[in-house]
Design an enzyme around this catalytic site. Structure first.
Site, mmCIF file in Angstrom:
data_model
loop_
_atom_site.group_PDB
_atom_site.id
_atom_site.type_symbol
_atom_site.label_atom_id
_atom_site.label_comp_id
_atom_site.label_asym_id
_atom_site.label_seq_id
_atom_site.Cartn_x
_atom_site.Cartn_y
_atom_site.Cartn_z
ATOM 1 N N THR A 362 81.262 -9.077 10.598
ATOM 2 C CA THR A 362 82.066 -8.305 9.679
ATOM 3 C C THR A 362 81.564 -6.883 9.702
ATOM 4 O O THR A 362 80.491 -6.615 10.214
ATOM 5 C CB THR A 362 81.914 -8.919 8.261
ATOM 6 N N ASP A 404 86.031 -20.566 8.156
ATOM 7 C CA ASP A 404 85.477 -20.389 6.814
ATOM 8 C C ASP A 404 85.999 -21.430 5.827
ATOM 9 O O ASP A 404 85.525 -21.495 4.679
ATOM 10 C CB ASP A 404 85.777 -18.986 6.287
ATOM 11 N N SER A 434 85.565 -16.507 1.424
ATOM 12 C CA SER A 434 84.826 -15.427 2.077
ATOM 13 C C SER A 434 83.610 -15.064 1.242
ATOM 14 O O SER A 434 83.539 -15.380 0.050
ATOM 15 C CB SER A 434 85.728 -14.207 2.237
ATOM 16 N N SER A 435 82.650 -14.391 1.861
ATOM 17 C CA SER A 435 81.509 -13.821 1.140
ATOM 18 C C SER A 435 81.596 -12.303 1.065
ATOM 19 O O SER A 435 80.665 -11.661 0.567
ATOM 20 C CB SER A 435 80.201 -14.219 1.832
ATOM 21 N N GLY A 455 77.565 -9.899 7.503
ATOM 22 C CA GLY A 455 76.506 -10.887 7.640
ATOM 23 C C GLY A 455 76.828 -12.257 7.098
ATOM 24 O O GLY A 455 75.922 -12.991 6.694
#
Length: 568
Positions: A362, A404, A434-435, A455
């Site tokens: 990302t 994901d 998502s993060s 990351g």
């Protein structure tokens, strides 16, 4: 006269706008827009389009993004979800083999791994709602670099040698011809072009974003996805969307935190972690002491434990954001931390996201402009090179963000995350969890930090550490990013430490039961944070040198100053 033994550390700063991103060309493009009179939205869109050209291994027109934007005129924060969704023919067992086992290869490569590409829709929304420039203006740097060429950085070279690149080269026809000229990885410093990408972006400029989603490119995307095992129709591409979602808000030691909402877990769990840490005097514990690292690591584990069952697409499950971000719940979690031993935490059943009764790689770009607007935009195509599927003649990879989703309960995804519940299972039309954590921190209605990171699941903990480094330890943004980072998903996976932590501290952590995972002096965690900070009226940028990134500012005299890597 006393002999001075210390002096102020030099920083890059200026009052007229600042941009921080993970490549030198994006920072230059962003400052080009600011210097021409544009605002934060213009700058980040320009930087985001440049990233598609110079960082195609983790960004591109075939991916998606989340955006957090602070509009100074209205005092409002807006959050956009342009992540992309699963196609209409997707189903929860689509990645299981005949024995019911999860096929991670199928979930991470090829046609089944692709969600709808929402990225251009996200840029279009941001530019239309808040930008001041035209598509022609903001796209000019990306088109120029695609046609005239750009210098390959260390990250580009290394990722061309990765296992993912080798897999893609042997499995997907257009990959090598697009990204490995002559069948070889470009060397550091080589001049590389991507004229196909430049032409595609130029087509968007001349014909509008709908041309990408409704015209011949949409047909080409469907054809190549299905050629490699996908289940797409043109309607899936045509229906690519961007949604404005409610901003997640919180406070931390007198600062206001504004971040991204589900279906990204980033903002909610960032605020949850900050709320837990607010119960401890981090400055008194001593920066990177054993007590300090222990408290931060235990907080991370508490947060990740809840994340395993609490998060999913809010269009399909009830995500209990209010509970997760409450000070009272955080106090209960903080009380579980035992200062003498590392623990493994179970998620609280109270936060589980239950189904509704209806139907990283990302990169981040951050900007604060001279007008007081701020934006953090995090974009991705998933793992390195996404799905590996390249649209022939168009210059970009399609994402692999289906990876994901939770392909099977309890089995780790390619990002290393396992889910205890069903909130993040595959559903047609759903957005994978998502993060990504594009975040803006405000003080008295004025943005003081715009930041984000790359990351995978470590994104949340990077943004967390950037904020506590600035707020609790009064670091300027560049030092806040350069200091050794830590990460801890679970006790079993271990406490990850970058080089620079005292050996005595590490011994004390081991006696408490932490399993240490150490970086050598030449390594960093797979974390790429960046941001812009406003301090005493000046804008400070970071040195995003974990990847070959750059932060740049416009000085009082109108000059440009950069921090990080630059290529001529």
């Amino acid at each position: 006269m006393p002999i001075l033994y210390n002096t102020k550390r030099p920083h890059v700063y200026g009052p007229n706008g600042a941009v921080s991103t993970s490549n030198p060309y994006g920072a230059q493009a962003g400052l080009e827009m600011l210097k021409a009179g544009g605002n934060a939205a213009d700058a980040v869109v320009a930087a985001g389009l440049v990233a598609c050209v110079v960082e195609p291994f983790h960004a591109g027109l075939g991916g998606g993004c989340f955006v957090t934007y602070y509009d100074k005129a209205s005092g409002q924060v807006h959050t956009y979800d342009a992540r992309g969704v699963a196609p209409a023919k997707a189903h929860r067992d689509m990645f299981l083999d005949e024995n019911g086992d999860l096929n991670l290869e199928k979930q991470a490569f090829g046609g089944l791994s692709i969600v709808t590409p929402g990225y251009l829709r996200g840029l279009e929304k941001l530019l239309r709602e808040f930008g001041t420039m035209t598509w022609e203006q903001v796209a000019a740097p990306a088109i120029r670099l695609g046609r005239d060429g750009f210098r390959v950085g260390a990250t580009y070279h290394n990722v061309c040698l990765s296992e993912e690149a080798e897999y893609d080269r042997t499995h997907f026809e257009a990959f090598a011809s697009t990204f490995l000229p002559g069948g070889k990885a470009p060397e550091f410093g080589d001049l590389v072009t991507n004229r196909d990408m430049a032409d595609t972006i130029d087509g968007v400029v001349k014909n509008g974003v709908d041309w990408f989603y409704n015209g011949p490119i949409a047909d080409e995307i469907v054809s190549i996805i299905n050629r490699y095992g996908g289940v797409y129709t043109k309607e899936d591409i045509r229906n690519s969307y961007v949604k404005e979602r409610p901003c997640v808000r919180g406070t931390y030691r007198g600062y206001d935190i504004a971040s991204i909402c589900p279906p990204s877990s980033g903002g909610t769990h960032l605020i949850q972690a900050l709320n837990i840490l607010e119960n401890f005097d981090l400055d008194k514990l001593g920066y990177h002491s054993a007590d300090y690292i222990h408290v931060v690591a235990e907080t991370m584990k508490l947060m990740y434990a809840d994340r395993s069952i609490a998060m999913g697409d809010p269009d399909f499950v009830n995500v209990k954001v209010g509970l997760l971000t409450s000070k009272e719940y955080a106090k209960e979690l903080a009380a579980k931390i035992d200062m003498e031993k590392a623990q493994e935490f179970s998620p609280s059943s109270a936060v589980e996201a239950l189904e509704k009764e209806c139907a990283s790689n990302t990169l981040n770009s951050s900007c604060i402009d001279k007008f007081g607007n701020a934006v953090a935009l995090t974009q991705t195509i998933g793992n390195w090179w996404g799905s590996g599927v390249v649209v022939p003649g168009r210059g970009f990879c399609l994402n692999d963000m289906m990876c994901d989703f939770s392909g099977k309960t309890g089995v780790r995804t390619s990002m290393g995350m396992a889910y205890s519940g069903t909130a993040n299972i595959v559903r047609p039309g759903a957005t994978p969890l998502s993060s990504m954590t594009p975040t803006i921190v405000l003080k008295n209605g004025d943005p003081v930090i715009a930041c984000g990171a790359a990351g995978g699941p470590r994104i949340i903990t990077q943004v967390l550490q950037m904020i506590i480094n600035v707020v609790d330890h009064d670091m300027r943004m560049d030092y806040a990013v350069r200091s050794p980072f830590i990460n801890c998903l679970t006790k079993v996976q271990g406490l990850e430490l970058e080089y620079g932590i005292s050996p005595d501290t590490m011994k004390m952590l081991e006696t408490r039961g932490h399993h240490l995972q150490l970086c050598t002096p030449g390594e960093v965690l797979t974390e790429c944070p960046n941001g812009v900070e406003k301090h005493d009226g000046e804008l400070y940028v970071c040195d995003p040198s974990r990847i070959d990134g750059v932060g740049g500012v416009l000085t009082k005299s109108g000059g440009k100053a950069f921090y990080g890597y630059l290529y001529e």
